[in-house]
Design a protein around this motif. Structure first.
Motif, PDB file in Angstrom:
ATOM      1  N   ARG B  82       0.853  -1.190   0.000  1.00 25.57           N
ATOM      2  CA  ARG B  82       0.000   0.000   0.000  1.00 25.57           C
ATOM      3  C   ARG B  82       0.885   1.235   0.000  1.00 25.57           C
ATOM      4  O   ARG B  82       1.938   1.242   0.641  1.00 25.57           O
ATOM      5  CB  ARG B  82      -0.895   0.021   1.248  1.00 25.57           C
ATOM      6  CG  ARG B  82      -1.927  -1.087   1.285  1.00 25.57           C
ATOM      7  CD  ARG B  82      -2.830  -0.935   2.502  1.00 25.57           C
ATOM      8  NE  ARG B  82      -3.836  -1.975   2.549  1.00 25.57           N
ATOM      9  CZ  ARG B  82      -4.830  -2.009   3.436  1.00 25.57           C
ATOM     10  NH1 ARG B  82      -4.920  -1.057   4.356  1.00 25.57           N
ATOM     11  NH2 ARG B  82      -5.712  -2.985   3.410  1.00 25.57           N
ATOM     12  N   VAL B  83       0.435   2.264  -0.676  1.00 28.53           N
ATOM     13  CA  VAL B  83       1.191   3.511  -0.758  1.00 28.53           C
ATOM     14  C   VAL B  83       0.273   4.674  -0.408  1.00 28.53           C
ATOM     15  O   VAL B  83      -0.878   4.712  -0.843  1.00 28.53           O
ATOM     16  CB  VAL B  83       1.758   3.725  -2.176  1.00 28.53           C
ATOM     17  CG1 VAL B  83       2.589   5.005  -2.223  1.00 28.53           C
ATOM     18  CG2 VAL B  83       2.596   2.540  -2.612  1.00 28.53           C
ATOM     19  N   GLY B  84       0.777   5.598   0.378  1.00 33.58           N
ATOM     20  CA  GLY B  84       0.047   6.821   0.673  1.00 33.58           C
ATOM     21  C   GLY B  84       0.981   8.015   0.499  1.00 33.58           C
ATOM     22  O   GLY B  84       2.182   7.913   0.784  1.00 33.58           O
ATOM     23  N   ALA B  85       0.462   9.108   0.027  1.00 28.87           N
ATOM     24  CA  ALA B  85       1.272  10.323  -0.142  1.00 28.87           C
ATOM     25  C   ALA B  85       0.428  11.536   0.202  1.00 28.87           C
ATOM     26  O   ALA B  85      -0.798  11.513   0.067  1.00 28.87           O
ATOM     27  CB  ALA B  85       1.790  10.423  -1.576  1.00 28.87           C
ATOM     28  N   ASP B  86       1.072  12.579   0.672  1.00 25.39           N
ATOM     29  CA  ASP B  86       0.345  13.801   0.988  1.00 25.39           C
ATOM     30  C   ASP B  86       1.293  14.989   0.889  1.00 25.39           C
ATOM     31  O   ASP B  86       2.509  14.831   1.051  1.00 25.39           O
ATOM     32  CB  ASP B  86      -0.260  13.738   2.393  1.00 25.39           C
ATOM     33  CG  ASP B  86      -1.399  14.732   2.561  1.00 25.39           C
ATOM     34  OD1 ASP B  86      -2.421  14.579   1.880  1.00 25.39           O
ATOM     35  OD2 ASP B  86      -1.256  15.666   3.366  1.00 25.39           O
ATOM     36  N   ILE B 139      -2.656   7.610   7.079  1.00 21.70           N
ATOM     37  CA  ILE B 139      -4.104   7.353   7.094  1.00 21.70           C
ATOM     38  C   ILE B 139      -4.538   6.759   5.756  1.00 21.70           C
ATOM     39  O   ILE B 139      -5.361   5.836   5.698  1.00 21.70           O
ATOM     40  CB  ILE B 139      -4.871   8.654   7.417  1.00 21.70           C
ATOM     41  CG1 ILE B 139      -4.621   9.051   8.875  1.00 21.70           C
ATOM     42  CG2 ILE B 139      -6.368   8.470   7.167  1.00 21.70           C
ATOM     43  CD1 ILE B 139      -5.118  10.430   9.238  1.00 21.70           C
ATOM     44  N   LYS B 140      -3.958   7.265   4.677  1.00 24.30           N
ATOM     45  CA  LYS B 140      -4.294   6.716   3.360  1.00 24.30           C
ATOM     46  C   LYS B 140      -3.862   5.259   3.244  1.00 24.30           C
ATOM     47  O   LYS B 140      -4.505   4.448   2.579  1.00 24.30           O
ATOM     48  CB  LYS B 140      -3.641   7.552   2.261  1.00 24.30           C
ATOM     49  CG  LYS B 140      -4.254   8.940   2.139  1.00 24.30           C
ATOM     50  CD  LYS B 140      -3.486   9.814   1.161  1.00 24.30           C
ATOM     51  CE  LYS B 140      -4.117  11.204   1.077  1.00 24.30           C
ATOM     52  NZ  LYS B 140      -3.331  12.128   0.238  1.00 24.30           N
ATOM     53  N   VAL B 141      -2.765   4.928   3.880  1.00 25.92           N
ATOM     54  CA  VAL B 141      -2.285   3.544   3.864  1.00 25.92           C
ATOM     55  C   VAL B 141      -3.170   2.654   4.739  1.00 25.92           C
ATOM     56  O   VAL B 141      -3.469   1.514   4.383  1.00 25.92           O
ATOM     57  CB  VAL B 141      -0.814   3.497   4.345  1.00 25.92           C
ATOM     58  CG1 VAL B 141      -0.435   2.101   4.796  1.00 25.92           C
ATOM     59  CG2 VAL B 141       0.114   3.958   3.226  1.00 25.92           C
ATOM     60  N   LEU B 142      -3.606   3.188   5.865  1.00 23.99           N
ATOM     61  CA  LEU B 142      -4.416   2.391   6.806  1.00 23.99           C
ATOM     62  C   LEU B 142      -5.848   2.205   6.310  1.00 23.99           C
ATOM     63  O   LEU B 142      -6.521   1.257   6.695  1.00 23.99           O
ATOM     64  CB  LEU B 142      -4.427   3.056   8.186  1.00 23.99           C
ATOM     65  CG  LEU B 142      -3.076   3.132   8.898  1.00 23.99           C
ATOM     66  CD1 LEU B 142      -3.199   3.917  10.206  1.00 23.99           C
ATOM     67  CD2 LEU B 142      -2.541   1.734   9.184  1.00 23.99           C
TER      68      LEU B 142
END
Lengths: 79, 226
Positions: B82-86, B139-142
């Motif tokens: 999973r990848v999240g970016a902000d 949070i985007k990953v979770l």
């Protein structure tokens, strides 16, 4: 209550549109409110009403519209 | 006391794997996310990339996000990464600190994070903005389906060598456990008034969900391949 919410959104929501043009059920995130601006809105609302949003209310739906903010604040302040 | 913690970076892979020209010659562990992304995009089965064997620490099944037809059964292959970016504007964080002061800081950041971001206001704000971006990326990953974790449940730690890591506690740790997340890596940056963060999570292999369209199920060996 709605007037106060709109005033907070105007000062802290960093919306690219005039808050007066936003209807109660319009999606504030669609209107351009960011996650960081949401924090500022939350803190400003807490200051106005001397309440604190609990972790259980930290969800996108709580702050996604003026109506949802009003509902959340009503829960926090009671009848 | 965190119930879930992942603070150790995975060692940098072999030199053969650092041949990715998109990322330059840097040897720091921060290069790992780009390399892992290369795997997820180009080598779902983790066999070989450019003739190099994957690093043993990275030898986790990275699966495609698709439904594969095997015989007469559909095998749902959930993703293993999973990848999240902000990204956050630094001046917005500086404005928040100026307006709400300590209440803003202590509502969003841990003591360690606050102490890690000292110096002139805009310098401190850049570090805080990068950390806020890391929390949002986490949070985007979770992917919470209910409420999101308190921001302080996701702590960025800066190590003396300069790299950062993530620690989860409380509801964030619960969500990570539910998602089967076993590894977390974070990279922060700020430049030109903007701060950004990327978080990558590896999930433990999940049992494939097999839906038989007839009495014939997929071959048993597929379970091991997924």
């Amino acid at each position: 209550m709605d007037e106060m919410i709109r005033a907070v959104l105007a000062e802290h929501g960093r919306l690219p549109v005039d808050v007066a043009t936003i209807r109660d059920d319009d999606d504030l995130y669609q209107a351009g409110m960011t996650s960081h601006a949401t924090v500022n809105v939350m803190l400003a609302l807490e200051d106005e009403l001397d309440v604190e949003f609990p972790e259980s209310m930290l969800r996108k739906s709580t702050f996604e519209s003026i109506t949802s903010i009003r509902t959340a604040l009503s829960e926090l302040t009671g009848p | 006391m965190p119930v879930y913690q992942r603070v150790q970076p995975i060692p940098a892979p072999s030199s053969a794997l650092r041949s990715d020209s998109r990322s330059g010659p840097d040897d720091s562990p921060h290069r790992l996310p780009a390399i892992m992304l290369m795997y997820s995009l180009e080598s779902p089965s983790l066999t070989e990339v450019d003739g190099a064997r994957p690093h043993s620490e990275m030898a986790v099944p990275i699966r495609s996000r698709s439904v594969r037809r095997v015989g007469k059964a559909s095998v749902s292959t959930d993703t293993g990464i999973r990848v999240g970016a902000d990204v956050v504007e630094v001046h917005q964080v500086a404005d928040s600190v100026a307006h709400f002061g300590d209440r803003y800081l202590r509502r969003i950041f841990t003591e360690h994070e606050i102490s890690s971001c000292s110096g002139p206001p805009m310098v401190a704000a850049a570090g805080l903005a990068a950390r806020f971006a890391a929390k949002e990326a986490t949070i985007k990953v979770l992917r919470p389906s209910g409420h999101q974790p308190d921001w302080r449940c996701m702590e960025v730690s800066r190590h003396p060598e300069g790299w950062c890591s993530l620690s989860l506690s409380g509801h964030a740790a619960v969500l990570a456990e539910r998602a089967g997340i076993t590894e977390l890596a974070v990279s922060l940056t700020h430049e030109g008034g903007m701060a950004a963060a990327v978080v990558i999570a590896l999930c433990r292999p999940l049992e494939p969900k097999v839906k038989a369209s007839s009495s014939h199920l997929g071959e048993p060996c597929l379970c091991g391949a997924l």
